[in-house]
Scaffold this motif. Structure first.
Motif, short mmCIF file in Angstrom:
data_model
loop_
_atom_site.label_atom_id
_atom_site.label_comp_id
_atom_site.label_asym_id
_atom_site.label_seq_id
_atom_site.Cartn_x
_atom_site.Cartn_y
_atom_site.Cartn_z
N LEU A 260 0.83 -1.21 0.00
CA LEU A 260 0.00 0.00 0.00
C LEU A 260 0.87 1.26 0.00
O LEU A 260 0.55 2.24 -0.69
N LEU A 261 1.96 1.24 0.75
CA LEU A 261 2.88 2.38 0.77
C LEU A 261 3.45 2.61 -0.63
O LEU A 261 3.48 3.75 -1.11
N ASP A 262 3.89 1.55 -1.28
CA ASP A 262 4.44 1.68 -2.64
C ASP A 262 3.41 2.24 -3.61
O ASP A 262 3.73 3.06 -4.47
N ALA A 263 2.17 1.80 -3.47
CA ALA A 263 1.11 2.22 -4.40
C ALA A 263 0.63 3.65 -4.15
O ALA A 263 0.32 4.38 -5.09
N GLN A 264 0.60 4.06 -2.88
CA GLN A 264 -0.02 5.35 -2.53
C GLN A 264 0.96 6.49 -2.27
O GLN A 264 0.57 7.65 -2.31
N CYS A 265 2.20 6.18 -1.95
CA CYS A 265 3.14 7.22 -1.51
C CYS A 265 4.33 7.30 -2.46
O CYS A 265 5.25 6.49 -2.38
N LYS A 266 4.29 8.26 -3.32
CA LYS A 266 5.38 8.45 -4.28
C LYS A 266 6.55 9.23 -3.69
O LYS A 266 7.66 9.18 -4.16
N SER B 180 -11.07 12.53 5.23
CA SER B 180 -12.23 11.63 5.23
C SER B 180 -12.10 10.52 6.27
O SER B 180 -13.10 9.98 6.72
N HIS B 181 -10.87 10.16 6.63
CA HIS B 181 -10.66 9.11 7.63
C HIS B 181 -10.13 9.67 8.95
O HIS B 181 -9.96 8.93 9.91
N GLY B 182 -9.83 10.95 8.99
CA GLY B 182 -9.40 11.62 10.22
C GLY B 182 -8.04 11.19 10.72
O GLY B 182 -7.82 11.15 11.93
N MET B 183 -7.13 10.86 9.81
CA MET B 183 -5.78 10.46 10.22
C MET B 183 -4.80 10.70 9.08
O MET B 183 -5.21 10.96 7.95
N THR B 184 -3.53 10.62 9.41
CA THR B 184 -2.51 10.79 8.37
C THR B 184 -2.52 9.58 7.44
O THR B 184 -2.96 8.49 7.81
N MET B 185 -2.04 9.79 6.23
CA MET B 185 -2.07 8.75 5.21
C MET B 185 -1.33 7.49 5.66
O MET B 185 -1.82 6.38 5.48
N VAL B 186 -0.17 7.64 6.27
CA VAL B 186 0.60 6.46 6.67
C VAL B 186 -0.16 5.62 7.69
O VAL B 186 -0.15 4.39 7.63
N ASN B 187 -0.88 6.26 8.60
CA ASN B 187 -1.67 5.52 9.58
C ASN B 187 -2.92 4.92 8.97
O ASN B 187 -3.34 3.83 9.35
N TRP B 188 -3.50 5.60 8.01
CA TRP B 188 -4.67 5.05 7.30
C TRP B 188 -4.26 3.80 6.52
O TRP B 188 -4.96 2.78 6.54
N LEU B 189 -3.11 3.84 5.87
CA LEU B 189 -2.65 2.67 5.12
C LEU B 189 -2.33 1.51 6.07
O LEU B 189 -2.61 0.35 5.76
N LEU B 190 -1.76 1.82 7.23
CA LEU B 190 -1.49 0.77 8.22
C LEU B 190 -2.80 0.14 8.68
O LEU B 190 -2.91 -1.08 8.77
N LYS B 191 -3.79 0.97 8.96
CA LYS B 191 -5.09 0.46 9.38
C LYS B 191 -5.71 -0.42 8.29
O LYS B 191 -6.21 -1.51 8.59
N ARG B 192 -5.66 0.04 7.05
CA ARG B 192 -6.21 -0.75 5.93
C ARG B 192 -5.50 -2.09 5.78
O ARG B 192 -6.12 -3.10 5.48
N SER B 193 -4.19 -2.09 6.01
CA SER B 193 -3.44 -3.33 5.85
C SER B 193 -3.83 -4.38 6.89
O SER B 193 -3.60 -5.57 6.67
N ARG B 194 -4.42 -3.96 7.99
CA ARG B 194 -4.78 -4.87 9.06
C ARG B 194 -6.24 -5.31 9.02
O ARG B 194 -6.68 -6.11 9.84
#
Length: 197
Positions: free
Chosen positions: A160-166, A177-191
């Motif tokens: 997810l990091l590779d896909a979303q964070c250039k 929309s999710h009320g958090m930083t992108m890195v934490n949102w991606l971590l949450k999605r991964s779990r």
């Protein structure tokens, strides 16, 4: 003359910081990472009403800070603390070198830090970003590779990091929309169930 101006500037910054620290809110110390996560302050005080003050002694590079709490002065070694909350409600974390880092997202799992140095004279100034995988984890420079290395068993998060964070700034972007930083949102999605491998 140059040295005198530098000392004067430092004193003015110290006075300005002290004034800002007495202008609003609750302040105090976090003894441990667990205290920080639980929002449990040691020597807490309301800077507006209690005469509460926090002095970092950064200009003199002292290894301790001073807290004035209910008229009593306490000196606490910086290397015995996780961090502190200043009178403006900002939160900071100490590192082994007694330097402190402003925490940008204290309510999230992956903590982000931003250290800024203004340009002075011939020194151009800088902005440096750091992170820690948790409150207990060490503070590291914020790079995509360092974040991926901090979660070696979570392949989905790495993808997810590779896909979303250039670039690194993509990780620190706030996802409203999710009320958090992108890195934490991606971590949450991964779990989330069904998204892992």
């Amino acid at each position: 003359m140059k040295t005198f101006l530098i000392i004067l500037l430092g004193c003015l910054l110290q006075v300005g910081a002290a004034h800002a620290q007495t202008s609003q809110g609750n302040s105090g110390l976090y003894r441990t990472a667990a205290d920080f996560r639980q929002r449990r302050l040691t020597l807490p005080g309301n800077c507006k009403t209690d005469g509460h003050r926090l002095r970092l002694h950064e200009f003199l590079s002292r290894p301790y800070l001073t807290v004035v709490h209910h008229g009593q002065e306490y000196r606490v070694a910086k290397d015995t603390l996780f961090g502190f909350r200043d009178c403006d409600g900002r939160e900071f974390r100490f590192t082994a070198g007694k330097q402190y880092y402003p925490i940008l997202n204290p309510q999230e799992e992956i903590l982000l830090y931003k250290v800024e140095q203004a340009a002075v004279g011939k020194n151009p100034g800088y902005v440096r970003r750091y992170f820690s995988a948790s409150a207990e984890a060490p503070v590291l420079p914020l790079t995509l590779q360092n974040v991926k290395n901090a979660f070696p068993g979570n392949r989905k998060f790495q993808e997810l990091l590779d896909a979303q964070c250039k670039q690194e700034s993509d990780m620190t972007a706030f996802d409203a929309s999710h009320g958090m930083t992108m890195v934490n949102w991606l971590l949450k999605r991964s779990r989330e169930p069904g998204t892992g491998r």
